[in-house]
Structures are given as C-alpha cells and as structure tokens.
Design an enzyme around this catalytic site. Structure first.
Site, PDB file in Angstrom:
ATOM      1  N   ASP A  37      17.299  -7.065 -12.255  1.00 59.04           N
ATOM      2  CA  ASP A  37      16.025  -7.677 -11.860  1.00 59.04           C
ATOM      3  C   ASP A  37      16.123  -9.188 -12.084  1.00 59.04           C
ATOM      4  OD1 ASP A  37      13.017  -6.233 -11.433  1.00 59.04           O
ATOM      5  OD2 ASP A  37      12.971  -8.374 -11.925  1.00 59.04           O
ATOM      6  N   GLY A  82       3.254  -7.291  -3.789  1.00 60.30           N
ATOM      7  CA  GLY A  82       2.071  -6.938  -4.562  1.00 60.30           C
ATOM      8  C   GLY A  82       1.072  -6.239  -3.672  1.00 60.30           C
ATOM      9  N   SER A 121       7.743   0.613   3.482  1.00 60.04           N
ATOM     10  CA  SER A 121       6.322   0.677   3.147  1.00 60.04           C
ATOM     11  C   SER A 121       5.499   1.171   4.330  1.00 60.04           C
ATOM     12  CB  SER A 121       5.851  -0.734   2.769  1.00 60.04           C
ATOM     13  OG  SER A 121       4.449  -0.809   2.803  1.00 60.04           O
ATOM     14  N   TYR A 152       4.690  -9.311   4.992  1.00 56.89           N
ATOM     15  CA  TYR A 152       5.302  -8.215   4.225  1.00 56.89           C
ATOM     16  C   TYR A 152       5.753  -7.044   5.106  1.00 56.89           C
ATOM     17  CZ  TYR A 152       5.369  -4.378   0.760  1.00 56.89           C
ATOM     18  OH  TYR A 152       5.703  -3.290  -0.011  1.00 56.89           O
ATOM     19  N   ALA A 196      -5.017  -1.459  -5.570  1.00 55.76           N
ATOM     20  CA  ALA A 196      -6.379  -0.993  -5.845  1.00 55.76           C
ATOM     21  C   ALA A 196      -6.482  -0.029  -7.038  1.00 55.76           C
ATOM     22  CB  ALA A 196      -6.993  -0.382  -4.589  1.00 55.76           C
ATOM     23  N   THR A 224     -10.359   3.208   3.786  1.00 55.86           N
ATOM     24  CA  THR A 224      -9.700   4.394   3.213  1.00 55.86           C
ATOM     25  C   THR A 224      -8.199   4.163   3.003  1.00 55.86           C
ATOM     26  OG1 THR A 224      -9.446   5.285   5.450  1.00 55.86           O
ATOM     27  CG2 THR A 224     -11.302   6.105   4.133  1.00 55.86           C
ATOM     28  N   ARG A 225      -7.669   4.911   2.038  1.00 60.58           N
ATOM     29  CA  ARG A 225      -6.234   4.894   1.731  1.00 60.58           C
ATOM     30  C   ARG A 225      -5.855   6.263   1.150  1.00 60.58           C
ATOM     31  NH1 ARG A 225      -6.989   0.656   3.774  1.00 60.58           N
ATOM     32  NH2 ARG A 225      -6.151  -1.406   3.264  1.00 60.58           N
ATOM     33  N   ARG A 289      -5.841   4.127   6.259  1.00 60.69           N
ATOM     34  CA  ARG A 289      -4.399   4.441   6.291  1.00 60.69           C
ATOM     35  C   ARG A 289      -4.149   5.741   5.552  1.00 60.69           C
ATOM     36  NH1 ARG A 289      -1.200  -0.251   4.059  1.00 60.69           N
ATOM     37  NH2 ARG A 289      -1.020  -0.915   6.223  1.00 60.69           N
TER      38      ARG A 289
HETATM   39  P1  NAD Z   1       7.317  -4.356  -8.475  1.00 57.19           P
HETATM   40  O1  NAD Z   1       6.832  -5.699  -8.063  1.00 57.19           O
HETATM   41  O2  NAD Z   1       6.742  -3.751  -9.694  1.00 57.19           O
HETATM   42  O3  NAD Z   1       8.910  -4.373  -8.627  1.00 57.19           O
HETATM   43  C1  NAD Z   1       9.745  -5.151  -7.817  1.00 57.19           C
HETATM   44  C2  NAD Z   1      10.744  -5.832  -8.719  1.00 57.19           C
HETATM   45  O4  NAD Z   1      11.644  -6.596  -7.903  1.00 57.19           O
HETATM   46  C3  NAD Z   1      10.096  -6.811  -9.690  1.00 57.19           C
HETATM   47  O5  NAD Z   1      10.380  -6.470 -11.027  1.00 57.19           O
HETATM   48  C4  NAD Z   1      10.692  -8.156  -9.314  1.00 57.19           C
HETATM   49  O6  NAD Z   1      10.925  -9.016 -10.418  1.00 57.19           O
HETATM   50  C5  NAD Z   1      11.994  -7.747  -8.648  1.00 57.19           C
HETATM   51  N1  NAD Z   1      12.516  -8.812  -7.807  1.00 57.19           N
HETATM   52  C6  NAD Z   1      11.816  -9.601  -6.958  1.00 57.19           C
HETATM   53  N2  NAD Z   1      12.625 -10.524  -6.416  1.00 57.19           N
HETATM   54  C7  NAD Z   1      13.881 -10.291  -6.918  1.00 57.19           C
HETATM   55  C8  NAD Z   1      15.124 -10.936  -6.741  1.00 57.19           C
HETATM   56  N3  NAD Z   1      15.246 -11.991  -5.947  1.00 57.19           N
HETATM   57  N4  NAD Z   1      16.182 -10.441  -7.417  1.00 57.19           N
HETATM   58  C9  NAD Z   1      16.060  -9.383  -8.253  1.00 57.19           C
HETATM   59  N5  NAD Z   1      14.881  -8.740  -8.460  1.00 57.19           N
HETATM   60  C10 NAD Z   1      13.803  -9.192  -7.800  1.00 57.19           C
HETATM   61  O7  NAD Z   1       7.104  -3.393  -7.213  1.00 57.19           O
HETATM   62  P2  NAD Z   1       7.164  -1.814  -7.098  1.00 57.19           P
HETATM   63  O8  NAD Z   1       5.776  -1.336  -6.960  1.00 57.19           O
HETATM   64  O9  NAD Z   1       8.018  -1.263  -8.170  1.00 57.19           O
HETATM   65  O10 NAD Z   1       7.859  -1.648  -5.673  1.00 57.19           O
HETATM   66  C11 NAD Z   1       9.227  -1.376  -5.545  1.00 57.19           C
HETATM   67  C12 NAD Z   1       9.619  -1.379  -4.073  1.00 57.19           C
HETATM   68  O11 NAD Z   1       8.829  -0.427  -3.365  1.00 57.19           O
HETATM   69  C13 NAD Z   1       9.409  -2.718  -3.343  1.00 57.19           C
HETATM   70  O12 NAD Z   1      10.387  -2.902  -2.374  1.00 57.19           O
HETATM   71  C14 NAD Z   1       8.081  -2.510  -2.652  1.00 57.19           C
HETATM   72  O13 NAD Z   1       7.926  -3.345  -1.522  1.00 57.19           O
HETATM   73  C15 NAD Z   1       8.173  -1.055  -2.272  1.00 57.19           C
HETATM   74  N6  NAD Z   1       6.860  -0.444  -2.079  1.00 57.19           N
HETATM   75  C16 NAD Z   1       6.030  -0.287  -3.142  1.00 57.19           C
HETATM   76  C17 NAD Z   1       4.767   0.268  -2.949  1.00 57.19           C
HETATM   77  C18 NAD Z   1       3.805   0.458  -4.073  1.00 57.19           C
HETATM   78  O14 NAD Z   1       2.665   0.858  -3.831  1.00 57.19           O
HETATM   79  N7  NAD Z   1       4.196   0.189  -5.317  1.00 57.19           N
HETATM   80  C19 NAD Z   1       4.376   0.667  -1.666  1.00 57.19           C
HETATM   81  C20 NAD Z   1       5.248   0.477  -0.610  1.00 57.19           C
HETATM   82  C21 NAD Z   1       6.505  -0.064  -0.829  1.00 57.19           C
HETATM   83  O1  GDC Z   2      -4.123  -3.813  -2.727  1.00 58.75           O
HETATM   84  P1  GDC Z   2      -4.244  -2.478  -2.098  1.00 58.75           P
HETATM   85  O2  GDC Z   2      -4.067  -1.301  -2.962  1.00 58.75           O
HETATM   86  O3  GDC Z   2      -3.212  -2.455  -0.906  1.00 58.75           O
HETATM   87  O4  GDC Z   2      -5.693  -2.409  -1.444  1.00 58.75           O
HETATM   88  C1  GDC Z   2      -6.224  -1.220  -0.926  1.00 58.75           C
HETATM   89  C2  GDC Z   2      -7.674  -1.475  -0.520  1.00 58.75           C
HETATM   90  O5  GDC Z   2      -8.461  -1.579  -1.719  1.00 58.75           O
HETATM   91  C3  GDC Z   2      -7.876  -2.777   0.273  1.00 58.75           C
HETATM   92  O6  GDC Z   2      -8.770  -2.586   1.333  1.00 58.75           O
HETATM   93  C4  GDC Z   2      -8.484  -3.692  -0.772  1.00 58.75           C
HETATM   94  O7  GDC Z   2      -9.317  -4.696  -0.214  1.00 58.75           O
HETATM   95  C5  GDC Z   2      -9.306  -2.688  -1.579  1.00 58.75           C
HETATM   96  N1  GDC Z   2      -9.729  -3.185  -2.898  1.00 58.75           N
HETATM   97  C6  GDC Z   2     -10.991  -3.148  -3.394  1.00 58.75           C
HETATM   98  N2  GDC Z   2     -11.046  -3.762  -4.589  1.00 58.75           N
HETATM   99  C7  GDC Z   2      -9.208  -4.868  -5.961  1.00 58.75           C
HETATM  100  O8  GDC Z   2      -9.869  -5.236  -6.937  1.00 58.75           O
HETATM  101  C8  GDC Z   2      -9.769  -4.178  -4.868  1.00 58.75           C
HETATM  102  N3  GDC Z   2      -7.863  -5.113  -5.903  1.00 58.75           N
HETATM  103  C9  GDC Z   2      -7.086  -4.702  -4.835  1.00 58.75           C
HETATM  104  N4  GDC Z   2      -5.760  -4.971  -4.848  1.00 58.75           N
HETATM  105  N5  GDC Z   2      -7.626  -4.059  -3.778  1.00 58.75           N
HETATM  106  C10 GDC Z   2      -8.950  -3.788  -3.798  1.00 58.75           C
HETATM  107  C11 GDC Z   2      -0.549  -1.874   0.161  1.00 58.75           C
HETATM  108  C12 GDC Z   2       0.293  -3.119   0.000  1.00 58.75           C
HETATM  109  C13 GDC Z   2       1.465  -2.732  -0.813  1.00 58.75           C
HETATM  110  C14 GDC Z   2       2.185  -1.484  -0.292  1.00 58.75           C
HETATM  111  C15 GDC Z   2       1.226  -0.404   0.191  1.00 58.75           C
HETATM  112  C16 GDC Z   2       1.812   0.674   1.068  1.00 58.75           C
HETATM  113  O9  GDC Z   2      -1.654  -2.177   0.930  1.00 58.75           O
HETATM  114  O10 GDC Z   2      -0.451  -4.114  -0.600  1.00 58.75           O
HETATM  115  O11 GDC Z   2       2.310  -3.785  -1.043  1.00 58.75           O
HETATM  116  O12 GDC Z   2       3.182  -1.764   0.643  1.00 58.75           O
HETATM  117  O13 GDC Z   2       0.135  -0.898   0.873  1.00 58.75           O
HETATM  118  O14 GDC Z   2       0.864   1.658   1.337  1.00 58.75           O
HETATM  119  P2  GDC Z   2      -3.082  -1.713   0.510  1.00 58.75           P
HETATM  120  O15 GDC Z   2      -3.176  -0.233   0.350  1.00 58.75           O
HETATM  121  O16 GDC Z   2      -4.036  -2.317   1.488  1.00 58.75           O
END
Ligand code: NAD
Ligand code: GDC
Length: 340
Positions: A37, A82, A121, A152, A196, A224-225, A289
C-alpha cells in the site's frame, strides 16, 4: 486452485477490502502474502506482521515490477477512491488510478502469475439505466453502450478492457468482479471518503453521543442502492478468482433499499429516532442502483446473501467502538488496527 504456499500479492492491503483479504488468507494458513500500500503501515486499517508488508506507490512502474516478483496470484485492490463525496470532487485522482492497474498488468505480463484480479465497480454501468429509485437490477451487459460514472467509473471501465486485452494478447488470466457498494468493520467512516453505510452509522452515533438528535442525509433519501457485507465480498472474490469466468461479473447484494431505509435500520440498531435534514445539493450520484445476480448464480452457483440488518449491526458496533465514550474525541480519523 491456489496452494497455501503460492505467493499472493494484495495491492491496496492497507485499505478496507485489502486488509480483510490479507487477514482472510492468513487465517486460512497461507504463508506467503505480500501486502502493499502507499500509506505508511501505521495508517493501514489492518496490518499483520506475518505478511510481507511493503509501502510502495504502485502508480510507479518499477514498484509494480518489484512487488510482482515470485507472485502466483494478484489481487489488485489499490485505487485512490471513496464514496460519492470523494469521487464527485476528485475525478482526476480517481482516473489516475489507471496507472496502478496498467503498471501491475505490465509487470504481470512479464512475471507471469497464474491469475490477476482487478476490482471493478458498479460505477461502470451506464447512467441511463439508473435513473429511477425502482431501478431494474443491472445485468453485466448494461455497461454498454457506455456512459459510466464520470471520472471513477470510466477508469474502471477502461481498466476492465485492459484486463481483457492482456488476456487476449498476452494470455494473462484476468478476473474482474464488479463490486457493488461494500461495507463492514475496518473501513473508512470519516474524513470524506466514506460511503453511505459507514457515514450513516457515524452520524447516528454522533447524534447519540452528543444528544443532538438530528441527522443530515444527502439528497432526498429516496435514492436506492444495494450494499454488500465484506464477508460476501471476500467469498465472492475468491470464487471468481478460482473460476473460469473471464468476463466481468457482478459481485453485489440484490437487496435494494432507499437511503431512508438504511437510516431506519441504523436508528433501530442504535435505539434512537432522529430528526432528518435533507441536504439536496450534496453529491448523490445515480438515482437507483441494484445488482442483477442471475449470471453469478448461473456460473458459480452462489451469490451474496448476508442481510443488511445483520451486516449493519456489526458495522455499527465496530464504528461505535472507534468513536464511543472510551475514545476521547469524535470526528477524527480512527480505524487503524495493527495486529500484534
Ligand atoms: P480503500 O480506499 O479502503 O483501499 C484502497 C487502498 O489503495 C488504500 O489503502 C490506498 O492507500 C491504496 N492506494 C491508493 N493509491 C495507491 C498507490 N498509488 N499505490 C499503492 N496503494 C495505493 O478502498 P476499498 O473499499 O478497500 O476498495 C478496494 C478496491 O475495490 C478499489 O479498487 C475500489 O475502487 C474497489 N471498489 C470498492 C467498492 C467499495 O464499496 N468499497 C466498490 C466498488 C469497487
Ligand atoms: O457514497 P455512496 O455510498 O456511494 O452513496 C450512496 C448514496 O447515499 C448517494 O446517493 C449519497 O448521496 C447518499 N448519502 C446520503 N447521505 C452521507 O452522509 C450520505 N455520505 C455518503 N457517502 N453518502 C450519503 C459508490 C462509489 C464507490 C463504489 C460503489 C460501487 O457509489 O462511491 O466508490 O464504486 O458505488 O457500488 P454510491 O453507492 O453512490
């Protein structure tokens, strides 16, 4: 099938999913886990001394070649990413993650691991298919014609195709799960990158601890999600990695809820009712979604099934432990667990 001694590279091991995956492999007795990382190790969400832990910037080509040496399987979970609050305001940062996957693929092409997984994603799906809260669940083919989440989502879609072409042109066995919103303990819950489920848990806990019984919700709460608990994510990722499925595959829950329902569940867990304030100019992303799980069921005979109530209960408890009265401050960065 991976053996217990085959070397496994986990890129992004300091993050949420990567940290859980390292723990999972170690608990199964795998002895050669290389965890990488960009963050200093004391900032990793989970760090295990049994692993070969390396701090590297994987946008750098040389770093990717160095960490790839001797590796049998690659899980690329590294990305600058994020929740909606982050990806809407950092489109360049998100797109620059293309360097990580590109350089890891090039290193894999030359070092020849058996398998390479890229974490895609649900943000790859076309916007026009996600305009209603009662959205039809997204099938894998709904990514095209393409109009992914700006920044993204386009990077994820491009990197998916890179995986496909590295397989076609160089014979590298790539696997591509499309994660739908993953949540659980040891994830980001403050600082701007939180999604969220963790954000709502944090806000409810803050309201409970402060006695100020109101909550800010982004949007009107009717979007919705579906949310996938981390254990389903780990199980599905392993299954996809070990499978013959070379095409991108949904890996997500199909339990569709409104954000208002998500808040209801967390309120019930906390034993509290809050006055809701809707911030309608906050980033909301798509209107609806959901994951269509027909293909994963057909190909793997399995799909995520952990209920949102069950998963949120565990997530809430973990976040509460990070923020609760035993901790002195609310609103700072927590979540670091360095295993001894
Ligand atoms: P996270 O942000 O917790 O973890 C990602 C890690 O990658 C971080 O620790 C960050 O420091 C590291 N990183 C970033 N840039 C880097 C670099 N240049 N070199 C080395 N490390 C680096 O995210 P996560 O939730 O654990 O997600 C993991 C993967 O899954 C990501 O590719 C994300 O896009 C994908 N993903 C996550 C979600 C979700 O809901 N968590 C949904 C869809 C896709
Ligand atoms: O951030 P997220 O979980 O990502 O948001 C879901 C919904 O919840 C959005 O419509 C957001 O506006 C609403 N929401 C309401 N209150 C809050 O306090 C809040 N914080 C957040 N964060 N959201 C709030 C995600 C991407 C990810 C990943 C996944 C794949 O989109 O951000 O990086 O790839 O999708 O499913 P979301 O679900 O839109």
């Amino acid at each position: 099938m991976t053996t217990k001694t085959q070397a496994i590279l986990i890129a992004g091991a300091g993050g949420f999913i990567g940290g859980h995956l390292v723990k999972h492999f170690l608990s199964e007795g795998h002895s050669a886990i290389r965890a990488v990382d960009i963050k200093p190790i004391d900032e990793w969400y989970q760090a295990f001394p049994e692993a070969d832990n390396r701090v590297r910037d994987l946008t750098e080509r040389n770093a990717c070649y160095e960490v790839m040496e001797g590796i049998g399987q690659v899980y690329n979970l590294a990305a600058d990413m994020g929740g909606m609050g982050f990806i809407e305001a950092h489109k360049c940062d998100c797109m620059l993650s293309v360097l990580i996957n590109t350089h890891l693929l090039m290193a894999a092409r030359d070092c020849r691991p058996d398998r390479f997984m890229f974490s895609s994603s649900a943000c790859v799906y076309a916007a026009e298919k996600q305009v209603s809260p009662d959205v039809t669940a997204l099938r894998e083919e709904d990514a095209y014609p393409a109009m992914a989440e700006d920044g993204y989502g386009w990077e994820k879609l491009f990197s998916e195709r890179m995986c496909r072409h590295f397989m076609e042109d160089y014979g590298l066995e790539t696997r591509v799960p499309r994660f739908h919103n993953v949540y659980g303990p040891n994830g980001t819950f403050d600082g701007g990158r939180e999604k969220a489920p963790a954000a709502i848990c944090r806000k409810v806990i803050q309201a409970k601890l402060s006695g100020k019984h109101e909550i800010e919700i982004w949007g009107d709460g009717e979007q919705t999600r579906s949310f996938m608990y981390i254990d389903d994510c780990l199980k599905g990722s392993r299954m996809i990695m070990e499978s013959d499925v070379r095409e991108p595959l949904n890996l997500g829950s199909d339990e569709l809820v409104t954000i208002n329902r998500l808040v209801d569940i967390v309120e019930d867990i906390a034993g509290i009712k809050l006055k809701r304030k809707y911030k309608t100019d906050a980033p909301t992303g798509v209107r609806g979604r959901n994951s269509d799980n027909a293909r994963i069921k057909q190909l793997l005979g399995w799909a995520p099934s952990i209920s949102l109530e069950w998963g949120l209960e565990r997530t809430y408890r973990w976040i509460y432990d990070q923020m609760g009265p035993s901790r002195s401050m609310i609103g700072q960065s927590y979540g670091i667990e360095v295993a001894q």
